[in-house]
Design a protein around this motif. Structure first.
Motif, short mmCIF file in Angstrom:
data_model
loop_
_atom_site.label_atom_id
_atom_site.label_comp_id
_atom_site.label_asym_id
_atom_site.label_seq_id
_atom_site.Cartn_x
_atom_site.Cartn_y
_atom_site.Cartn_z
N GLU A 1 7.89 1.79 -0.90
CA GLU A 1 9.03 0.91 -0.12
C GLU A 1 9.27 -0.44 -0.87
O GLU A 1 8.43 -1.04 -1.39
N GLU B 1 12.45 -3.73 -5.18
CA GLU B 1 12.33 -2.57 -5.20
C GLU B 1 11.03 -1.92 -6.01
O GLU B 1 10.48 -2.64 -6.63
N ASP C 1 10.05 -5.18 6.01
CA ASP C 1 9.52 -4.21 6.86
C ASP C 1 8.00 -4.96 7.36
O ASP C 1 7.04 -4.30 7.19
#
Length: 418
Positions: A112, A139, A163
């Protein structure tokens, strides 16, 4: 020239760029390349960890960082599937000098997106690494470049700002140490330790990022006792120990046998007139603390988090408390064994016996006993955030562990009758 094509943001003389196909332009990332050396400072030793290699290119100090899944041994008998940088958690320690211009290539090999935030550094806003705010996310497969001039000195850190809950729970973090251009004093040994905590369910290999505070594994630089290595010092040396904390709890780090002075925070050095002696330094969440001492007392002095559960390894937090319960009374143990085959009464007088039980009772796979480790006089009954400072008249020439301290006659406690 760098191979940046997608984004080039100039902010106060600094650049943040996505280096598409960076490998094609700059060659593949080589972890084994230790690069140039810098003799302007005493190198920091990241105990059980490593230092980030670098190259000087046109006067700029270049580092290459790879975010990737890794497998790390916390101690013999326990390997954990983590995420980290350049093969470890914490990632290698970055070292530079105030005034240096640094260029940091970040390659994402996770599944991710990610970013890197340079925690505590004074830099242009466009370099702050908050995905979605300061820059697009990095990315999978992409390489981005951060570049800025170091305007301060002290102990800082790096970690993702994408995240964040998951990526930090999996171990993505590292130390970023900026040495002063004009040091006020020289230290002989400079150590760095990143504090972290994990929930690795018994029998599992992967940390659970959903746990908020009930952790069961507590690490110094990604290792737990008895897997932690000692810090070493020779009599008369000035020693600095730097701590970083990107876990979910404050950790009060206590050193036996010494008073020390806290000399720095994540905001830089503390003026000498504001330092005061301590034996325990609380390291808050999202902060760093440095302390210094002169190694004037030989011995094996333990250093540990003073939250007592943080010096244990995996333990059941919801088992009944059996201390003071006589399980022989009324054949209680026998009746329980009829319900639970293999049940054995334990814990009536305390939990110290657990370390001996762990030697002959096999626990879940990949799970360390709650307490372990042996000293010259028997069980140490510790785990987690626990290590030692070993101070000697003369350390081994190879820099290895000098072994156990030999106590001069008349300097040890003794047993008496009665």
């Amino acid at each position: 020239m760098l191979g940046a094509t997608a984004l080039s943001a100039m902010t106060g003389g600094a650049m943040l760029r996505r280096a598409e196909a960076a490998e094609a332009n700059d060659g593949p990332v080589k972890h084994e390349d230790h690069g140039d050396k810098d003799d302007r400072y005493t190198p920091v030793v990241t105990v059980d960890g490593s230092t980030m290699p670098f190259k000087i290119v046109d006067g700029v100090k270049e580092f290459r960082i790879v975010a990737e899944p890794i497998e790390q041994e916390f101690a013999p008998g326990m390997k954990v599937k983590c995420w980290g940088y350049n093969g470890s958690t914490p990632g290698p320690t970055i070292e530079a000098v105030e005034g240096d211009r640094v260029r940091l290539f970040v390659t994402n090999k996770l599944g991710e997106h990610t970013t890197i935030h340079w925690h505590g550094l004074l830099l242009p806003c466009g370099m702050d690494g908050v995905g979605g705010l300061n820059q697009p996310q990095i990315e999978p497969g992409e390489t981005w470049v951060y570049e800025f001039t170091l305007r301060q000195h002290g102990t800082q850190m790096y970690h993702p700002h994408a995240d964040e809950m998951t990526q930090m729970a999996f171990g993505m973090m590292g130390m970023f140490i900026i040495h002063p251009k004009k040091p006020e004093r020289k230290v002989d040994r400079d150590y760095a330790i990143m504090l972290h905590e994990w929930m690795v369910p018994p029998g599992a290999y992967r940390p659970d990022p959903n746990v908020m505070l009930d952790f069961n594994t507590f690490t110094f630089n990604g290792r737990v006792f008895p897997g932690t290595s000692p810090l070493l010092a020779q009599l008369g040396e000035r020693v600095r120990v730097r701590f970083g904390n990107l876990s979910m709890d404050q950790h009060p780090i206590h050193l036996h046998g010494y008073q020390f002075k806290v000399t720095g925070t994540d905001a830089g050095p503390i003026p000498e007139t504001a330092q005061w002696p301590m034996t325990t330094v609380p390291v808050p969440v999202g902060a760093t603390r440095d302390f210094e001492l002169v190694a004037d007392a030989p011995g094996d002095w333990i250093m540990h988090c003073h939250k007592s559960h943080h010096t244990m390894n995996a333990m059941g937090h919801d088992v009944p408390n059996m201390i003071g319960v006589d399980q022989r009374e009324g054949d209680l143990e026998k009746k329980l064994r009829a319900l639970l085959p293999g049940y054995m009464a334990m814990g009536q007088q305390g939990m110290a016996e657990h370390q001996d039980h762990a030697r002959h009772m096999k626990g879940p796979a990949n799970t360390l006993p709650m307490m372990s480790g042996e000293g010259p006089y028997g069980n140490l009954e510790m785990g987690g955030m626990f290590t030692m400072l070993k101070v000697r008249d003369q350390l081994p020439r190879d820099g290895g562990d000098p072994g156990w301290y030999e106590y001069p006659k008349g300097t040890q406690a003794w047993k008496v009758d009665g």
